[in-house]
Design a protein around this motif. Structure first.
Motif, mmCIF file in Angstrom:
data_model
loop_
_atom_site.group_PDB
_atom_site.id
_atom_site.type_symbol
_atom_site.label_atom_id
_atom_site.label_comp_id
_atom_site.label_asym_id
_atom_site.label_seq_id
_atom_site.Cartn_x
_atom_site.Cartn_y
_atom_site.Cartn_z
ATOM 1 N N TYR A 10 0.785 -1.021 0.248
ATOM 2 C CA TYR A 10 -0.118 -0.110 0.375
ATOM 3 C C TYR A 10 0.667 0.973 0.000
ATOM 4 O O TYR A 10 2.237 0.932 0.557
ATOM 5 C CB TYR A 10 -1.049 -0.081 1.306
ATOM 6 C CG TYR A 10 -1.960 -0.889 1.250
ATOM 7 C CD1 TYR A 10 -3.071 -0.548 0.965
ATOM 8 C CD2 TYR A 10 -1.714 -2.320 1.325
ATOM 9 C CE1 TYR A 10 -4.309 -1.305 0.791
ATOM 10 C CE2 TYR A 10 -2.941 -3.111 1.366
ATOM 11 C CZ TYR A 10 -4.357 -2.629 1.183
ATOM 12 O OH TYR A 10 -4.731 -4.096 1.704
ATOM 13 N N PRO A 11 0.566 2.560 -0.328
ATOM 14 C CA PRO A 11 1.277 3.705 -0.202
ATOM 15 C C PRO A 11 1.175 3.986 1.033
ATOM 16 O O PRO A 11 -0.045 4.188 1.921
ATOM 17 C CB PRO A 11 0.170 5.017 -1.251
ATOM 18 C CG PRO A 11 -1.084 3.837 -1.364
ATOM 19 C CD PRO A 11 -0.957 2.619 -1.276
ATOM 20 N N MET A 12 2.124 3.791 2.084
ATOM 21 C CA MET A 12 2.329 4.173 3.360
ATOM 22 C C MET A 12 3.042 6.086 3.823
ATOM 23 O O MET A 12 4.375 6.342 2.818
ATOM 24 C CB MET A 12 3.328 3.252 3.635
ATOM 25 C CG MET A 12 2.330 1.767 3.897
ATOM 26 S SD MET A 12 0.705 1.584 3.873
ATOM 27 C CE MET A 12 1.245 1.434 6.198
ATOM 28 N N LEU A 13 2.595 6.019 4.756
ATOM 29 C CA LEU A 13 3.332 7.013 4.797
ATOM 30 C C LEU A 13 3.321 7.335 6.647
ATOM 31 O O LEU A 13 2.493 7.304 7.479
ATOM 32 C CB LEU A 13 2.933 9.077 4.711
ATOM 33 C CG LEU A 13 2.912 9.913 5.531
ATOM 34 C CD1 LEU A 13 4.801 10.283 4.644
ATOM 35 C CD2 LEU A 13 2.433 11.696 4.634
ATOM 36 N N ASP A 14 5.400 7.618 7.387
ATOM 37 C CA ASP A 14 4.951 7.522 8.657
ATOM 38 C C ASP A 14 4.475 6.150 9.022
ATOM 39 O O ASP A 14 3.617 5.910 10.459
ATOM 40 C CB ASP A 14 4.328 8.531 9.346
ATOM 41 C CG ASP A 14 5.530 9.758 8.704
ATOM 42 O OD1 ASP A 14 6.366 9.943 8.585
ATOM 43 O OD2 ASP A 14 5.063 11.261 8.982
ATOM 44 N N GLY A 15 4.164 5.400 8.615
ATOM 45 C CA GLY A 15 3.986 3.372 9.245
ATOM 46 C C GLY A 15 2.371 3.427 9.198
ATOM 47 O O GLY A 15 1.948 2.667 9.200
ATOM 48 N N LYS A 16 1.629 4.543 8.212
ATOM 49 C CA LYS A 16 0.036 4.377 7.874
ATOM 50 C C LYS A 16 0.155 4.837 6.432
ATOM 51 O O LYS A 16 0.428 5.225 6.084
ATOM 52 C CB LYS A 16 -0.710 5.399 8.347
ATOM 53 C CG LYS A 16 0.039 5.452 10.307
ATOM 54 C CD LYS A 16 -0.913 6.485 11.039
ATOM 55 C CE LYS A 16 -1.158 6.312 12.381
ATOM 56 N NZ LYS A 16 -1.234 7.666 13.212
ATOM 57 N N PRO A 17 -1.537 3.736 5.982
ATOM 58 C CA PRO A 17 -1.589 3.843 4.310
ATOM 59 C C PRO A 17 -2.027 5.567 4.569
ATOM 60 O O PRO A 17 -2.330 6.205 5.512
ATOM 61 C CB PRO A 17 -2.890 3.139 4.432
ATOM 62 C CG PRO A 17 -3.007 3.008 5.663
ATOM 63 C CD PRO A 17 -2.348 3.248 7.048
ATOM 64 N N ASP A 18 -1.285 6.047 3.381
ATOM 65 C CA ASP A 18 -0.862 7.763 2.701
ATOM 66 C C ASP A 18 -2.474 7.619 2.391
ATOM 67 O O ASP A 18 -3.084 7.700 1.542
ATOM 68 C CB ASP A 18 0.202 7.853 2.143
ATOM 69 C CG ASP A 18 -0.047 9.774 1.754
ATOM 70 O OD1 ASP A 18 -0.126 10.268 1.939
ATOM 71 O OD2 ASP A 18 1.200 9.716 1.173
#
Length: 255
Positions: free
Chosen positions: A100-108
């Protein structure tokens, strides 16, 4: 082998497309994002399909679509039979085999296809309520569609969950009082209720949850095509911003 076939196809066809992707999605309608049932991709396939087609074309990719039962879509991604799957929310179980697209360990959320709400549906006259945190009185069996992540969420919360393949089947079970409530995305559930003229089912006003939906890539394909997923996700974000209003209007009257 998929990568080799893609390279050979590009060589044979003169490089008309920079890449070729196979994307699977459910053979059950979830309008307005997925339209039509069965294996055929209709001429007006739904907002999500059109968004991905536009985003892929912007980075010179051609998409081939496969429609499969929901659980078969998941297995096809897990085993690398397709490159990606359309309109799936994040779950730890899926993240074991999908990227999945992630950002800081969460889905973006910025790179989502859509954000959809799940609502609770009961028969008219049921005393069941949902205040955003808890049910009152405690419910019996809750119905969900097969393979939907909300079923995992409900089980983790300690509820008894029973799956059926389609929205129509779950609504029938609800009306026959074989389940206490039905938890489903409101767009397809509301449409089914309206289309069938159902009068004895009501939607509780407070959503059970809101989820972002993405185009997760198979881990196998992700490794074989470095950077492609990121470029496509960024393109999806741009296309969603520029085209979503027109697409919502286009599908506002789609049956």
């Amino acid at each position: 082998m998929r990568l080799v076939r893609s390279i050979l196809l590009l060589v044979c066809c003169g490089g008309a497309w920079a890449c070729n992707l196979t994307v699977a999605y459910s053979d059950t309608a979830a309008p307005p994002y997925l339209v039509g049932d069965g294996a055929t991709v209709p001429d007006q396939p739904g907002i999500a399909v059109e968004l991905v087609n536009l985003a892929a074309a912007a980075i010179q990719c051609k998409v081939s679509w496969e429609r499969l039962p929901g659980r078969r879509v998941l297995r096809a991604v897990e085993y690398g039979e397709v490159d990606a799957m359309l309109m799936f929310s994040y779950s730890e179980e899926r993240a074991a085999y999908a990227v999945y697209p992630m950002l800081d360990g969460k889905p973006d959320s910025r790179l989502r296809l859509a954000a959809l709400q799940y609502h609770v549906y009961t028969v008219t006259g049921s005393p069941l309520t949902w205040d955003g945190k808890q049910f009152a009185p405690p419910p019996g069996v809750l119905g969900v569609n097969s393979g939907y992540s909300v079923g995992v969420d409900l089980r983790k919360a300690g509820f008894t969950v029973e799956e059926a393949r389609t929205t129509e089947q779950n609504l029938q079970k609800l009306r026959l009082k074989r389940i206490a409530a039905y938890v489903m995305q409101d767009a397809p559930a509301d449409l089914a209720i309206e289309t069938q003229g159902i009068q004895d089912v009501r939607k509780l006003p407070i959503p059970y949850s809101s989820k972002d939906y993405f185009l997760p890539f198979s881990k196998i394909s992700y490794v074989q095509t470095p950077g492609l997923a990121e470029r496509l996700w960024e393109s999806i974000a741009k296309v969603r911003r520029t085209h979503i209003k027109a697409l919502l209007h286009k599908y506002s009257d789609t049956p």
